[in-house]
Design a protein around this motif. Structure first.
Motif, PDB file in Angstrom:
ATOM      1  N   PHE A 508       0.805  -1.467   0.405  1.00  0.00           N
ATOM      2  CA  PHE A 508      -0.125  -0.272   0.112  1.00  0.00           C
ATOM      3  C   PHE A 508       1.088   1.074   0.083  1.00  0.00           C
ATOM      4  CE2 PHE A 508      -2.752  -2.874   1.417  1.00  0.00           C
ATOM      5  CZ  PHE A 508      -4.615  -2.442   0.432  1.00  0.00           C
ATOM      6  N   ARG A 527       3.557  -3.969  -9.768  1.00  0.00           N
ATOM      7  CA  ARG A 527       2.140  -4.423  -9.972  1.00  0.00           C
ATOM      8  C   ARG A 527       1.666  -3.607 -11.007  1.00  0.00           C
ATOM      9  NH1 ARG A 527      -2.481  -1.842  -7.081  1.00  0.00           N
ATOM     10  NH2 ARG A 527      -1.401  -0.589  -5.558  1.00  0.00           N
ATOM     11  N   LEU A 530       1.730  -4.701 -14.597  1.00  0.00           N
ATOM     12  CA  LEU A 530       1.844  -6.121 -14.804  1.00  0.00           C
ATOM     13  C   LEU A 530       1.491  -7.210 -15.606  1.00  0.00           C
ATOM     14  CD1 LEU A 530       2.882  -8.048 -12.239  1.00  0.00           C
ATOM     15  CD2 LEU A 530       0.017  -8.449 -11.807  1.00  0.00           C
ATOM     16  N   LEU A 538       7.441 -10.590 -10.207  1.00  0.00           N
ATOM     17  CA  LEU A 538       7.369 -11.795  -9.249  1.00  0.00           C
ATOM     18  C   LEU A 538       8.614 -12.344  -8.554  1.00  0.00           C
ATOM     19  CD1 LEU A 538       6.610 -13.489 -13.084  1.00  0.00           C
ATOM     20  CD2 LEU A 538       5.313 -13.451 -10.913  1.00  0.00           C
ATOM     21  N   LEU A 545       7.184 -15.074  -0.858  1.00  0.00           N
ATOM     22  CA  LEU A 545       6.821 -16.568  -0.829  1.00  0.00           C
ATOM     23  C   LEU A 545       7.155 -17.665   0.034  1.00  0.00           C
ATOM     24  CD1 LEU A 545       4.461 -18.399  -1.112  1.00  0.00           C
ATOM     25  CD2 LEU A 545       5.510 -18.623  -3.498  1.00  0.00           C
ATOM     26  N   VAL A 548       8.307 -17.106   3.544  1.00  0.00           N
ATOM     27  CA  VAL A 548       6.990 -17.233   5.106  1.00  0.00           C
ATOM     28  C   VAL A 548       6.963 -18.801   5.296  1.00  0.00           C
ATOM     29  CG1 VAL A 548       4.545 -17.045   5.484  1.00  0.00           C
ATOM     30  CG2 VAL A 548       6.511 -15.191   4.145  1.00  0.00           C
ATOM     31  N   ASN A 552       7.280 -21.348   8.232  1.00  0.00           N
ATOM     32  CA  ASN A 552       5.790 -22.085   8.216  1.00  0.00           C
ATOM     33  C   ASN A 552       6.153 -23.312   8.089  1.00  0.00           C
ATOM     34  OD1 ASN A 552       3.326 -20.446   8.452  1.00  0.00           O
ATOM     35  ND2 ASN A 552       3.802 -19.665   6.578  1.00  0.00           N
TER      36      ASN A 552
ATOM     37  N   ALA B 175       1.307 -19.551   3.232  1.00  0.00           N
ATOM     38  CA  ALA B 175       2.132 -19.111   3.320  1.00  0.00           C
ATOM     39  C   ALA B 175       2.294 -18.002   2.012  1.00  0.00           C
ATOM     40  CB  ALA B 175       3.234 -19.799   2.988  1.00  0.00           C
ATOM     41  N   THR B 176       1.240 -18.515   1.087  1.00  0.00           N
ATOM     42  CA  THR B 176       1.029 -17.386   0.021  1.00  0.00           C
ATOM     43  C   THR B 176      -0.046 -15.964   0.516  1.00  0.00           C
ATOM     44  OG1 THR B 176       1.055 -19.173  -1.131  1.00  0.00           O
ATOM     45  CG2 THR B 176       1.392 -16.954  -2.882  1.00  0.00           C
ATOM     46  N   PRO B 177       0.781 -14.717   0.566  1.00  0.00           N
ATOM     47  CA  PRO B 177      -0.577 -13.632   0.849  1.00  0.00           C
ATOM     48  C   PRO B 177      -1.119 -13.330  -0.771  1.00  0.00           C
ATOM     49  CG  PRO B 177       2.641 -13.037   1.595  1.00  0.00           C
ATOM     50  CD  PRO B 177       2.064 -14.511   1.099  1.00  0.00           C
ATOM     51  N   TYR B 179      -1.217 -10.571  -1.749  1.00  0.00           N
ATOM     52  CA  TYR B 179      -0.786  -9.917  -2.616  1.00  0.00           C
ATOM     53  C   TYR B 179       0.392 -10.448  -3.656  1.00  0.00           C
ATOM     54  CZ  TYR B 179       1.944  -8.938   0.795  1.00  0.00           C
ATOM     55  OH  TYR B 179       3.260  -9.320   2.149  1.00  0.00           O
ATOM     56  N   VAL B 180       1.033 -11.770  -3.078  1.00  0.00           N
ATOM     57  CA  VAL B 180       1.424 -12.618  -4.163  1.00  0.00           C
ATOM     58  C   VAL B 180       1.519 -13.637  -4.909  1.00  0.00           C
ATOM     59  CG1 VAL B 180       3.027 -14.215  -3.737  1.00  0.00           C
ATOM     60  CG2 VAL B 180       3.728 -12.330  -2.754  1.00  0.00           C
ATOM     61  N   GLY B 182      -1.908 -12.820  -6.001  1.00  0.00           N
ATOM     62  CA  GLY B 182      -2.679 -11.934  -6.421  1.00  0.00           C
ATOM     63  C   GLY B 182      -1.680 -12.238  -8.427  1.00  0.00           C
ATOM     64  N   VAL B 183      -0.391 -11.198  -7.998  1.00  0.00           N
ATOM     65  CA  VAL B 183       0.327 -10.612  -8.888  1.00  0.00           C
ATOM     66  C   VAL B 183       1.088 -12.022  -9.644  1.00  0.00           C
ATOM     67  CG1 VAL B 183       2.734 -10.641  -8.981  1.00  0.00           C
ATOM     68  CG2 VAL B 183       1.515  -9.188  -7.432  1.00  0.00           C
ATOM     69  N   ILE B 184       0.654 -13.342  -9.143  1.00  0.00           N
ATOM     70  CA  ILE B 184       1.876 -13.931  -9.767  1.00  0.00           C
ATOM     71  C   ILE B 184       0.729 -15.334 -10.930  1.00  0.00           C
ATOM     72  CG2 ILE B 184       2.152 -17.289  -9.755  1.00  0.00           C
ATOM     73  CD1 ILE B 184       3.128 -15.879  -7.037  1.00  0.00           C
ATOM     74  N   ILE B 186      -2.068 -12.978 -12.143  1.00  0.00           N
ATOM     75  CA  ILE B 186      -2.375 -12.053 -13.442  1.00  0.00           C
ATOM     76  C   ILE B 186      -0.733 -12.866 -14.264  1.00  0.00           C
ATOM     77  CG2 ILE B 186      -2.173  -9.279 -13.635  1.00  0.00           C
ATOM     78  CD1 ILE B 186      -3.346  -8.702 -10.952  1.00  0.00           C
ATOM     79  N   ALA B 187       0.108 -12.281 -14.033  1.00  0.00           N
ATOM     80  CA  ALA B 187       1.562 -12.718 -14.343  1.00  0.00           C
ATOM     81  C   ALA B 187       1.024 -14.003 -15.092  1.00  0.00           C
ATOM     82  CB  ALA B 187       2.986 -13.042 -14.064  1.00  0.00           C
ATOM     83  N   TYR B 238      -5.328 -18.176   0.344  1.00  0.00           N
ATOM     84  CA  TYR B 238      -5.230 -17.768   1.382  1.00  0.00           C
ATOM     85  C   TYR B 238      -6.311 -18.288   2.106  1.00  0.00           C
ATOM     86  CZ  TYR B 238      -2.251 -14.718   4.810  1.00  0.00           C
ATOM     87  OH  TYR B 238      -1.451 -14.780   5.778  1.00  0.00           O
ATOM     88  N   ILE B 303      -6.705  -5.583  -0.325  1.00  0.00           N
ATOM     89  CA  ILE B 303      -5.855  -6.316  -0.618  1.00  0.00           C
ATOM     90  C   ILE B 303      -6.036  -6.896  -1.982  1.00  0.00           C
ATOM     91  CG2 ILE B 303      -3.794  -6.751  -0.809  1.00  0.00           C
ATOM     92  CD1 ILE B 303      -3.497  -7.760   1.698  1.00  0.00           C
ATOM     93  N   LEU B 307      -5.751  -4.574  -5.811  1.00  0.00           N
ATOM     94  CA  LEU B 307      -5.352  -5.180  -6.830  1.00  0.00           C
ATOM     95  C   LEU B 307      -5.973  -5.280  -8.036  1.00  0.00           C
ATOM     96  CD1 LEU B 307      -2.670  -6.449  -7.686  1.00  0.00           C
ATOM     97  CD2 LEU B 307      -2.989  -8.565  -6.742  1.00  0.00           C
TER      98      LEU B 307
END
Lengths: 565, 361
Positions: A508, A527, A530, A538, A545, A548, A552, B175-177, B179-180, B182-184, B186-187, B238, B303, B307
């Motif tokens: 943000f 983005r 994108l 990416l 990713l 995190v 986990n 583990a995938t928020p 914004y990650v 979503g970006v993947i 879209i790409a 998520y 988010i 996005l």
């Protein structure tokens, strides 16, 4: 100069082999998984459906292998190949389903057979990757030698040009992936050393050593340590990164991975390994620099949140009553805020102007001092001399750090009374840090409170009470050590969650400056374009990713291992 | 039961009051008001002009008074302009100042005006909430069944290969928020130059364009698979992992229970044991988790709406917060606190109904 290819000069020979093995692995894996679902179904006899299934299966299989072979022939892998792989994966799933159904009708234990096949295919993939790396590394100078052979002994080019050509032709024959892997060499060495030592002495290392008994835990720990070492080598020794985080090169705007620099200086790395972003900065270097910000803030912020949560959660759970009601109400109040609204309210330049983050830091940073003070005081209450020494040794440095941390010499600073202000936290980092601690601590508070309420009923607590121990001694030296298992697990998970929160802040555009290389901000930058240029967004996305995910998995491994005893 | 709900409602009101007061306090800090004055008036205002603008619009009154005005327990702000006309917070344009009501606050049902959208807050909130409800409905429809399915499949044979695969999948989704992922997505799926779409165009499976749309703006009027699936999938993914893990834990626990062993010894088919004996008991815990997940999904909604540019409640929150739109922001926080606390209430009550062993105290 040619742009780098993904797999280097020898990718075209190893690519198809890798592809076939990967196909085999995916098919067998899917098949085994599917067979595990449909076991103990009655066997059917050969039917028309089976015939059709076999035909389709062969057709899909041939198309896939043929497509894979022709796709990899060029050696270069355009980004659309990713889409290709995705499409073929879907086809493979259908294929595997049919194969599973087919096998189930004819064989007795197809799941086990497929499982073994899967295992061997995975080993094969590993072997091919290693072989490819070895071949690439050994013959990386071949193109250069060929180039040299083209000259007569009489008119050899100058020595600098030869050296330069050798350097570049080596990079070209390595390809993007191998080059990236080589940039991370210090990290690999550190990881190998760490794992070697840890596995060797794992029986003497307590819970940490037990981690190396669980595969999941080892993978998770590896991912986490990969980024920790990366941050360390980048931040302290300035190694891995190829360019500076803010350096812009002309003509590199939104360029694809592997593009050569137009006018590279003799000392400069001549390629943008993962391409350039929309301000012509190197994406790979920015991703690597971003790790230092995340690795600095996330664990420390989580630690502070734990200090706050533990210091307040222990008495709330132990005493219950009015204190508990009041603190729980406060915690629930903060938790009822949508996190992003809270960020927008706390982390804006206007709020930084009012000095609110500094005042919040003043309160939140006090908790570690209180915690340490009470911890020592409750332990050595009966030995005043020891007590004074310990308190002096621990609290005086902590207080100096505390005073220096909350004092800031900047123009907008509200707190600047302390003379010994030997470091300043940049206001952007401070406000992000405080916001993240503030958001995390109520959850920690609730966890600690719940744990205390549970442990309080144990016999050893009753024994300590009968002995006449003070409440704070019981809380800190009887209850807290026995709550460490769940707390350690939650600590790992929470670092991951904090990383996600930091990314959210960056996404943000809050807190950190827009040119900051941290992953959230770079994803936010990427983005915007994108659908035209996906490559800037990416790498940081995958980096976040993987970190995190690692945290986990590590938490999962720790939980599993701590439950065993 | 009645007393229990009453007490919860009282807590809810108290929390909402405290929370709105905090929001009020933070949005009324002077630098924020200055920003508001400059965006509403013009960017080159001097400090004195800012101050007079704020004074004329009633922003410089003491904070508790302003808060009481917003609540509707103090008379609304009234002032006289230079040409002698009386203007006030409660006086709508075109209404005689004499006849206008003295109080206009939340208690009177007036949530105020948004300074960004130039519309009444009630209008904005209802339309935006409607849009977000549509999004959430589809998210729930996708997320809950798939999460339960994954959880039950993983938990029915604990430690099996299926369990390990599905658990790893569940961990990686948590583990995938948004914004990650979503970006993947879209790409890979919504780019006309990269990923799957150009390939499908080449094969002739889709004509032109992309497989999915990278923005969901058109989904506000007519949502279809192409423009709505990616945002829904991104949020659902998520949240899915967490519910699946809870379901798995609960299922694994139930499968070790005595009555399952009895059923097995009786010779009941495994499928029937799972479907008839285990499932109902295993689904009690996930129910609570699903309810408590809703406020958490709100984050994802913010988010994803940003996005994918889907102008719902989360998008409104971002707009209101980044422009310091005080009254809209207050309404947004009231709505979200009500969502949080009502889901908590439902989860508590539902838990009691599903599990007769728990007694209300």
């Amino acid at each position: 100069m040619e742009p780098l290819t993904w797999f280097g000069a020898y990718g075209s020979s190893f690519g198809p082999l890798l592809l076939v093995l990967a196909t085999l692995a995916i098919t067998c894996g899917l098949c085994a998984a599917l067979l595990a679902f449909i076991d103990n179904t009655p066997r059917a006899s050969f039917s028309l459906f089976n015939g059709v299934a076999v035909l389709l299966l062969l057709l899909v299989g041939f198309t896939y292998v043929y497509g894979g072979l022709t796709g990899a022939e060029g050696g270069a892998m355009p980004l659309s190949t990713l889409g290709w792989m995705l499409g073929t994966l879907a086809a493979l799933a259908v294929f595997a389903a049919m194969l599973a159904w087919f096998l189930d009708n004819f064989f007795d234990n197809p799941a086990a057979f497929m499982g073994i096949l899967f295992k061997w295919a995975i080993y094969g993939v590993g072997a091919v990757v290693v072989l490819w790396l070895v071949v690439t590394l050994l013959w990386q100078g071949a193109a250069h030698k060929e180039w040299l052979a083209g000259f007569d002994a009489a008119d050899m080019p100058p020595a600098e040009e030869i050296a330069r050509h050798r350097y570049i032709s080596r990079l070209e024959s390595l390809g993007i992936l191998a080059n990236v892997a080589i940039r991370f060499t210090p990290v690999w060495i550190a990881l190998v050393v760490l794992y070697g030592v840890s596995i060797r002495y794992k029986r003497r290392l307590g819970l940490y050593g037990k981690l190396f008994d669980s595969v999941i835990g080892m993978i998770g720990f590896g991912l986490v340590m990969f980024w920790v070492f990366t941050a360390l080598f980048v931040g302290v020794f300035d190694m891995i990164a190829t360019h500076a985080a803010l350096e812009q090169a002309s003509g590199m705007k939104n360029k694809l991975p592997g593009t050569p620099l137009m006018r590279a200086g003799p000392e400069e790395f001549p390629f943008y390994l993962l391409g350039g972003d929309n301000l012509a900065r190197d994406i790979f270097s920015r991703m690597v620099y971003g790790s230092t910000i995340v690795i600095q803030i996330a664990p420390l912020a989580t630690l502070f949140a734990f200090m706050v949560g533990i210091t307040l959660g222990l008495p709330a759970g132990y005493y219950s009553g009015k204190l508990d009601t009041a603190l729980s109400f406060l915690a629930n109040l903060i938790l009822a805020f949508p996190v992003i609204l809270l960020f927008y309210l706390l982390v804006t330049p206007e709020i930084v102007q009012t000095g609110l983050p500094q005042y919040m830091a003043m309160v939140l940073f006090l908790f570690p001092l209180v915690f340490m003070g009470v911890l020592i005081q409750s332990r050595f209450r009966t030995q005043p001399q020891k007590n004074v020494i310990w308190i002096a040794v621990v609290l005086i440095p902590l207080f100096l750090l505390y005073a220096a941390a909350i004092n800031d010499g900047g123009p907008d600073s509200k707190i600047r009374f302390w003379p010994l202000d030997f470091f300043d936290i940049p206001p952007g980092i401070l406000v992000v840090f405080v916001a993240v601690v503030f958001v995390n601590s109520p959850t920690v508070f609730r966890i600690v409170r719940g744990l205390v309420m549970d442990i309080q009923t144990r016999d050893y607590v009753a024994a300590a009470q009968t002995r006449g121990e003070r409440p704070w001694y019981i809380m800190l030296w009887e209850i807290l050590p026995n709550a460490r298992g769940p707390l350690i697990v939650d600590f790992c998970l929470r670092i991951g969650y904090t990383t996600i929160l930091l990314g959210t802040l960056g996404f943000f555009g809050l807190g950190l400056p827009p040119e900051s290389p941290d992953w959230g901000t770079t994803i936010n930058e990427g983005r915007k374009l994108l659908s035209i240029y996906p490559h800037p967004a990416l790498p940081p996305a995958f980096a976040l990713l993987s970190l995190v995910l690692g945290l986990n998995l590590l938490a999962d491994g720790l939980r599993e291992e701590s439950l065993k005893d | 039961m009645g007393l229990f709900i009453l007490r919860r409602v009282m807590t809810m009101v108290l929390t909402a009051l405290c929370l709105t007061f905090v929001v009020f306090l933070l949005t009324n800090l002077y630098p924020n008001l200055e920003k508001l004055a400059k965006t509403e008036g013009n960017m080159r205002m001097t400090d004195a002009q800012v101050e007079s603008w704020l004074g004329a619009n009633g922003y410089l009154q003491p904070l508790p008074l302003k808060y009481a005005q917003w609540l509707g327990i103090a008379p609304g702000f009234v002032s006289t302009t230079e040409d002698g006309a009386t203007v006030g917070h409660c006086i709508q344009p075109g209404v005689d100042p004499e006849k206008a009501p003295r109080f206009c606050g939340v208690l009177q049902g007036d949530w105020g005006q948004s300074t960004v959208f130039k519309d009444s807050v009630t209008n904005i909130i209802t339309t935006r909430l409607g849009l977000t409800a549509k999004l959430m409905l589809w998210v729930m429809l996708l997320m809950v069944p798939s999460a339960l399915l994954i959880g039950v499949l993983a938990g029915m044979r604990e430690g099996s290969r299926t369990d390990r695969t599905l658990s790893t999948f569940a961990i990686s989704t948590t583990a995938t928020p948004e914004y990650v992922s979503g970006v993947i997505f879209i790409a890979l799926l919504a780019s006309s130059r990269y990923g799957l779409s150009p390939l499908l165009v080449e094969w002739g499976l889709i004509d032109g364009g992309t497989l999915f749309k990278g923005t969901a703006t058109s989904a506000m009027e007519n949502a279809n698979f192409g423009n709505f699936f990616l945002p829904v999938l991104t949020i659902a993914l998520y949240g899915m992992g967490y519910i699946a893990r809870m379901t798995r834990a609960s299922m694994a626990e139930v499968m070790t229970a005595q009555y399952i062993r009895t059923a097995r010894l009786k010779g009941v088919v495994f499928r029937n044991i799972v479907m008839k004996h285990a499932l109902r008991n295993a689904l009690i815990a996930p129910f609570t988790v699903i309810m408590l997940q809703i406020p958490w999904l709100l984050n994802g909604v913010v988010i994803v709406e940003t996005l994918f540019n889907y102008k719902g409640f989360g998008w409104t929150l971002v707009q209101a917060a980044s422009n310091n739109d005080i009254e809209l922001l207050l309404a947004v926080s009231v709505v979200s606190v009500i969502v949080v606390l009502i889901t908590q209430l439902i989860s508590d009550i539902g838990y009691v109904f599903l599990n007769p062993r728990i007694r209300m105290s």
